[in-house]
Design an enzyme around this catalytic site. Sequence first.
Site, PDB file in Angstrom:
ATOM      1  N   TYR A  71      -1.150   8.049  -2.768  1.00 18.35           N
ATOM      2  CA  TYR A  71      -1.301   7.511  -4.124  1.00 18.35           C
ATOM      3  C   TYR A  71      -2.484   8.183  -4.839  1.00 18.35           C
ATOM      4  CZ  TYR A  71       1.882   3.400  -4.117  1.00 18.35           C
ATOM      5  OH  TYR A  71       2.968   2.552  -4.139  1.00 18.35           O
ATOM      6  N   GLY A  72      -3.447   8.641  -4.039  1.00 22.21           N
ATOM      7  CA  GLY A  72      -4.715   9.120  -4.601  1.00 22.21           C
ATOM      8  C   GLY A  72      -4.613  10.282  -5.568  1.00 22.21           C
TER       9      GLY A  72
ATOM     10  N   CYS B  81     -11.032   2.577   0.205  1.00 27.37           N
ATOM     11  CA  CYS B  81      -9.618   2.921   0.396  1.00 27.37           C
ATOM     12  C   CYS B  81      -9.231   2.245   1.700  1.00 27.37           C
ATOM     13  CB  CYS B  81      -9.443   4.436   0.501  1.00 27.37           C
ATOM     14  SG  CYS B  81      -7.782   4.908   1.061  1.00 27.37           S
ATOM     15  N   THR B  82      -8.111   1.558   1.700  1.00 29.59           N
ATOM     16  CA  THR B  82      -7.765   0.742   2.871  1.00 29.59           C
ATOM     17  C   THR B  82      -7.390   1.582   4.097  1.00 29.59           C
ATOM     18  OG1 THR B  82      -5.527   0.472   1.976  1.00 29.59           O
ATOM     19  CG2 THR B  82      -7.115  -1.281   1.530  1.00 29.59           C
ATOM     20  N   HIS B  83      -7.222   2.880   3.897  1.00 30.22           N
ATOM     21  CA  HIS B  83      -6.991   3.756   5.053  1.00 30.22           C
ATOM     22  C   HIS B  83      -8.302   4.035   5.818  1.00 30.22           C
ATOM     23  CE1 HIS B  83      -3.137   4.761   3.137  1.00 30.22           C
ATOM     24  NE2 HIS B  83      -2.786   5.391   4.245  1.00 30.22           N
TER      25      HIS B  83
ATOM     26  N   CYS C 110      -4.379  -2.039  -1.616  1.00 27.52           N
ATOM     27  CA  CYS C 110      -4.534  -0.640  -1.985  1.00 27.52           C
ATOM     28  C   CYS C 110      -5.531  -0.565  -3.138  1.00 27.52           C
ATOM     29  CB  CYS C 110      -3.182  -0.091  -2.420  1.00 27.52           C
ATOM     30  SG  CYS C 110      -3.285   1.572  -3.097  1.00 27.52           S
ATOM     31  N   ASN C 111      -6.618   0.157  -2.924  1.00 25.29           N
ATOM     32  CA  ASN C 111      -7.642   0.282  -3.966  1.00 25.29           C
ATOM     33  C   ASN C 111      -7.129   1.083  -5.155  1.00 25.29           C
ATOM     34  OD1 ASN C 111     -10.564  -0.532  -2.696  1.00 25.29           O
ATOM     35  ND2 ASN C 111      -9.143   0.150  -1.141  1.00 25.29           N
ATOM     36  N   THR C 112      -6.342   2.127  -4.867  1.00 21.93           N
ATOM     37  CA  THR C 112      -5.879   3.017  -5.926  1.00 21.93           C
ATOM     38  C   THR C 112      -4.986   2.265  -6.911  1.00 21.93           C
ATOM     39  OG1 THR C 112      -5.920   4.756  -4.251  1.00 21.93           O
ATOM     40  CG2 THR C 112      -4.808   5.262  -6.317  1.00 21.93           C
TER      41      THR C 112
ATOM     42  N   GLU D 217      -2.889   9.115   8.069  1.00 19.69           N
ATOM     43  CA  GLU D 217      -1.417   9.071   8.128  1.00 19.69           C
ATOM     44  C   GLU D 217      -0.865  10.039   9.168  1.00 19.69           C
ATOM     45  OE1 GLU D 217       0.884   7.143   6.665  1.00 19.69           O
ATOM     46  OE2 GLU D 217      -0.452   5.962   5.389  1.00 19.69           O
TER      47      GLU D 217
ATOM     48  N   ASP E 206       0.879  -1.176   0.000  1.00 18.42           N
ATOM     49  CA  ASP E 206       0.000   0.000   0.000  1.00 18.42           C
ATOM     50  C   ASP E 206       0.916   1.226   0.000  1.00 18.42           C
ATOM     51  OD1 ASP E 206      -2.455   1.496   0.282  1.00 18.42           O
ATOM     52  OD2 ASP E 206      -1.929   1.839   2.374  1.00 18.42           O
ATOM     53  N   SER E 207       0.306   2.404  -0.102  1.00 15.59           N
ATOM     54  CA  SER E 207       1.097   3.635  -0.047  1.00 15.59           C
ATOM     55  C   SER E 207       1.611   3.907   1.371  1.00 15.59           C
ATOM     56  CB  SER E 207       0.235   4.807  -0.494  1.00 15.59           C
ATOM     57  OG  SER E 207      -0.903   4.903   0.344  1.00 15.59           O
TER      58      SER E 207
HETATM   59  N1  DGL Z   1      -4.809   3.026   0.887  1.00 16.06           N
HETATM   60  C1  DGL Z   1      -4.811   3.263  -0.496  1.00 16.06           C
HETATM   61  C2  DGL Z   1      -6.082   2.881  -1.177  1.00 16.06           C
HETATM   62  O1  DGL Z   1      -6.704   1.921  -0.763  1.00 16.06           O
HETATM   63  C3  DGL Z   1      -4.081   4.485  -1.021  1.00 16.06           C
HETATM   64  C4  DGL Z   1      -4.388   5.786  -0.389  1.00 16.06           C
HETATM   65  C5  DGL Z   1      -3.493   6.919  -0.869  1.00 16.06           C
HETATM   66  O2  DGL Z   1      -2.284   6.824  -0.701  1.00 16.06           O
HETATM   67  O3  DGL Z   1      -4.019   7.885  -1.434  1.00 16.06           O
HETATM   68  O4  DGL Z   1      -6.486   3.456  -2.160  1.00 16.06           O
END
Ligand code: DGL
Length: 264
Positions: free
Chosen positions: A46-47, A187-189, A77-79, A155, A14-15
């Site tokens: 990453y977004g 988004c996994t965050h 990571c979804n992105t 974060e 992931d990011s």
């Molecule tokens: N956690 C990531 C996701 O699921 C990336 C979030 C990011 O870095 O913008 O998309």
Amino acid sequence: MEKSQNTLPIGFFDSGVGGLSVLARFKKILPKENIIYFGDTVHLPYGNKTKEELIEYAKNILNFMKNKGVKAVVIACNTSSAQAYDTIKNLFSFPIYPIIQTCAKSVANSGISRIGVFATEATVKSGKYTEELKKCNPNIIVKEMASKNWVGIVEKNSKNLERDIKNIKTELEEMLSFKPEKIILGCTHYPFLMNEFEKYVSKDLFIDPSIIFADVIKQDLERNNLLNTSNSSAKEQFFVTSKPEDFVKNAEIFYKVQNQPILL
Ligand code: DGL
């Protein structure tokens, strides 16, 4: 794959700390697996990255995983799943599991007809959630919404700042005006903000795809005879591309990172 390869690690990436929400769920049902976790913190978030950038990051991370001798990689990571997976999926000989594509089927077939998706800007731009959900259920109505700065809130662990409390509330209200039966945390965050969401709505409204994700991966590893059946205690290794101390600190409320992450 030979029997001896079952003990090889599974790579997660992931990011940043977001993928730990997936790892935590995964470890709950597969505690014996050895893990390599890669947090690409130098490229956070990453977004707001382009497709080309996200493909390059994913390729580099997968090459790193290949050199580490993994038996499979989980794109936590979804992105990256939305923007990079289609391009890189056939470049490696081990199984690669992308979160969106792996989970959409089971969500689409769950009888929901109106669904919201909170995700990053790049995920929403790809339209991947809508595409994958409609593949399984063409009648499903989907509203994808990019949440501003929720990744930053996680974060930086700044959810108690007045500015961020307001941000979460406003975006949640906008999504609720669509009257979704369920909202995917795309988004996994975002599962790390569940306590904040619960201040306004029941947590039953949300789908955390990592729960489905871990179950589907387990079934697939089982089918491919890749599960680790050895009794030696499982190892976890963490790698980050910047600020290892911040990674451990931000992760600590959600996941106990046992070994200091290695800075690459
Ligand atoms: N956690 C990531 C996701 O699921 C990336 C979030 C990011 O870095 O913008 O998309």
